[in-house]
Design a protein around this motif. Structure first.
Motif, short mmCIF file in Angstrom:
data_model
loop_
_atom_site.label_atom_id
_atom_site.label_comp_id
_atom_site.label_asym_id
_atom_site.label_seq_id
_atom_site.Cartn_x
_atom_site.Cartn_y
_atom_site.Cartn_z
N UNK A 127 0.81 -1.22 0.00
CA UNK A 127 0.00 0.00 0.00
C UNK A 127 0.85 1.27 0.00
N UNK A 128 2.08 1.20 0.47
CA UNK A 128 2.93 2.39 0.54
C UNK A 128 3.51 2.71 -0.83
N UNK A 129 3.32 3.95 -1.25
CA UNK A 129 3.78 4.37 -2.58
C UNK A 129 5.29 4.19 -2.71
N UNK A 130 6.04 4.49 -1.65
CA UNK A 130 7.50 4.37 -1.71
C UNK A 130 7.92 2.92 -1.97
N UNK A 131 7.27 1.97 -1.32
CA UNK A 131 7.60 0.56 -1.51
C UNK A 131 7.24 0.09 -2.91
N UNK A 132 6.13 0.59 -3.44
CA UNK A 132 5.75 0.27 -4.82
C UNK A 132 6.80 0.78 -5.79
N UNK A 133 7.24 2.02 -5.58
CA UNK A 133 8.24 2.61 -6.47
C UNK A 133 9.58 1.88 -6.37
N UNK A 134 9.91 1.42 -5.17
CA UNK A 134 11.16 0.68 -4.99
C UNK A 134 11.18 -0.58 -5.84
N UNK A 135 10.08 -1.34 -5.82
CA UNK A 135 10.02 -2.56 -6.62
C UNK A 135 10.08 -2.24 -8.11
N UNK A 136 9.34 -1.24 -8.54
CA UNK A 136 9.38 -0.87 -9.97
C UNK A 136 10.80 -0.50 -10.39
N UNK A 137 11.50 0.25 -9.54
CA UNK A 137 12.86 0.67 -9.87
C UNK A 137 13.82 -0.51 -9.88
N UNK A 138 13.68 -1.42 -8.93
CA UNK A 138 14.55 -2.59 -8.90
C UNK A 138 14.37 -3.44 -10.15
N UNK A 139 13.14 -3.63 -10.58
CA UNK A 139 12.90 -4.41 -11.79
C UNK A 139 13.45 -3.72 -13.02
N UNK A 140 13.30 -2.40 -13.09
CA UNK A 140 13.87 -1.64 -14.20
C UNK A 140 15.39 -1.78 -14.23
N UNK A 141 16.01 -1.72 -13.05
CA UNK A 141 17.47 -1.84 -12.98
C UNK A 141 17.94 -3.23 -13.39
N UNK A 142 17.21 -4.26 -12.94
CA UNK A 142 17.57 -5.63 -13.34
C UNK A 142 17.51 -5.77 -14.85
N UNK A 143 16.42 -5.29 -15.44
CA UNK A 143 16.28 -5.41 -16.89
C UNK A 143 17.38 -4.64 -17.61
N UNK A 144 17.68 -3.44 -17.15
CA UNK A 144 18.71 -2.63 -17.81
C UNK A 144 20.07 -3.33 -17.77
N UNK A 145 20.42 -3.87 -16.60
CA UNK A 145 21.72 -4.54 -16.49
C UNK A 145 21.77 -5.83 -17.30
N UNK A 146 20.66 -6.55 -17.37
CA UNK A 146 20.63 -7.78 -18.16
C UNK A 146 20.85 -7.49 -19.64
N UNK A 147 20.36 -6.35 -20.09
CA UNK A 147 20.46 -6.00 -21.51
C UNK A 147 21.75 -5.25 -21.85
N UNK A 148 22.51 -4.87 -20.82
CA UNK A 148 23.70 -4.06 -21.04
C UNK A 148 24.89 -4.91 -21.48
N UNK A 149 25.85 -4.27 -22.13
CA UNK A 149 27.11 -4.94 -22.45
C UNK A 149 28.28 -4.23 -21.77
N UNK A 150 27.97 -3.49 -20.71
CA UNK A 150 28.99 -2.77 -19.97
C UNK A 150 29.71 -3.72 -19.01
N UNK A 151 30.93 -3.35 -18.57
CA UNK A 151 31.66 -4.22 -17.64
C UNK A 151 30.86 -4.50 -16.37
N UNK A 152 30.93 -5.73 -15.88
CA UNK A 152 30.34 -6.15 -14.61
C UNK A 152 28.82 -6.08 -14.59
N UNK A 153 28.18 -6.09 -15.76
CA UNK A 153 26.71 -6.00 -15.74
C UNK A 153 26.08 -7.25 -15.13
N UNK A 154 26.73 -8.42 -15.29
CA UNK A 154 26.20 -9.63 -14.66
C UNK A 154 26.22 -9.52 -13.14
N UNK A 155 27.33 -8.97 -12.62
CA UNK A 155 27.44 -8.81 -11.18
C UNK A 155 26.43 -7.78 -10.67
#
Length: 265
Positions: free
Chosen positions: A103-131
């Motif tokens: 119900x907390x907006x901050x917690x909702x935004x945290x999950x959305x941001x974490x998923x966005x970050x996971x997807x971005x790193x998975x698609x990246x070819x930058x150093x240490x993206x797997x880590x």
């Protein structure tokens, strides 16, 4: 959100894509060989986990450990992301199913941001993206642990009915191919078939026999669509007494014969 995957088995899949090949793939009772997180962002429906049915709405997080039987409604109005962690995931995740209403907006935004970050790193070819991907997954595990702690006070302890149904679904998941009927499962659990069915109806609105048949028919549909195993062999592998009985049961639940289901696009 696009579908993303990595060599570790980690996958992020938009929930509407999960049902693109048929709603039966998410609605029928089944289990996965890897942990899964469902993050619903729009829509509502019902989800059954280990024999307990609850409603879900937007901003619900549902974590399902590997091997736990489940199924959920997925209408065209349901959106969100499914995270499949892979069989060898090293992230610390809950040992038991978790259903969180955030119900907390901050917690909702945290999950959305974490998923966005996971997807971005998975698609990246930058150093240490797997880590980096693994670190963000670790933060998802932390988020689940913290939100679970907050929700503990609001979550009722499972009563005897729910505990029995959870034991039944775990046993069913292990032995649904054996040909055992509800009476056999009830005997293994030390209760009568009538009591087991009464408890299943109370926990998820379905009798014990429906859960068993749903699990077996899901596996049949999976084998028909993903393998070339003959229909008679599928019937045998799933514990049906005969191919004819299997065909009748399959057609009763799906509206099509096994052969017609296999031929369908």
């Amino acid at each position: 959100m696009q579908d993303s995957s990595s060599s570790s088995g980690l996958r992020l899949v938009a929930i509407p894509r999960l049902v693109a090949a048929g709603r039966w793939r998410v609605e029928a009772m089944r289990s996965l060989s890897e942990p899964c997180l469902l993050w619903f962002t729009k829509g509502q429906g019902r989800i059954t986990i280990a024999g307990l049915t609850r409603g879900y709405t937007a901003h619900n997080a549902v974590f399902i450990p590997a091997g736990v039987m489940h199924g959920f409604e997925a209408s065209a109005s349901v959106f969100g992301t499914a995270v499949f962690f892979g069989r060898d995931c090293a992230v610390t995740l809950p040992k038991q199913p978790v259903h969180l209403r955030i119900r907390e907006t901050q917690a909702q935004q945290e999950m959305n941001l974490l998923l966005d970050n996971v997807q971005r790193e998975m698609e990246a070819d930058t150093p240490a993206h797997d880590r980096a991907t693994q670190h963000y997954l670790g933060l998802i595990g932390v988020w689940l642990e913290r939100q679970s702690k907050k929700a503990e006070a609001e979550t009722p302890k499972p009563d005897a009915t729910r505990r029995l149904v959870a034991r039944y679904t775990a046993l069913l998941e292990r032995d649904f191919r054996s040909g055992m009927g509800v009476a056999d499962f009830a005997a293994a659990l030390g209760v009568t078939p009538t009591h087991l069915t009464r408890c299943c109806n109370a926990a998820c609105g379905r009798p014990a026999s429906a859960l068993l048949q749903d699990r077996r028919i899901f596996e049949a549909r999976r084998m028909l669509s993903e393998t070339r195993t003959p229909v008679g062999r599928i019937a045998t592998d799933l514990g049906f007494n005969s191919a004819a009985y299997f065909t009748r049961a399959f057609q009763h639940l799906t509206g099509r014969s096994p052969s017609a289901f296999r031929r369908a696009p």
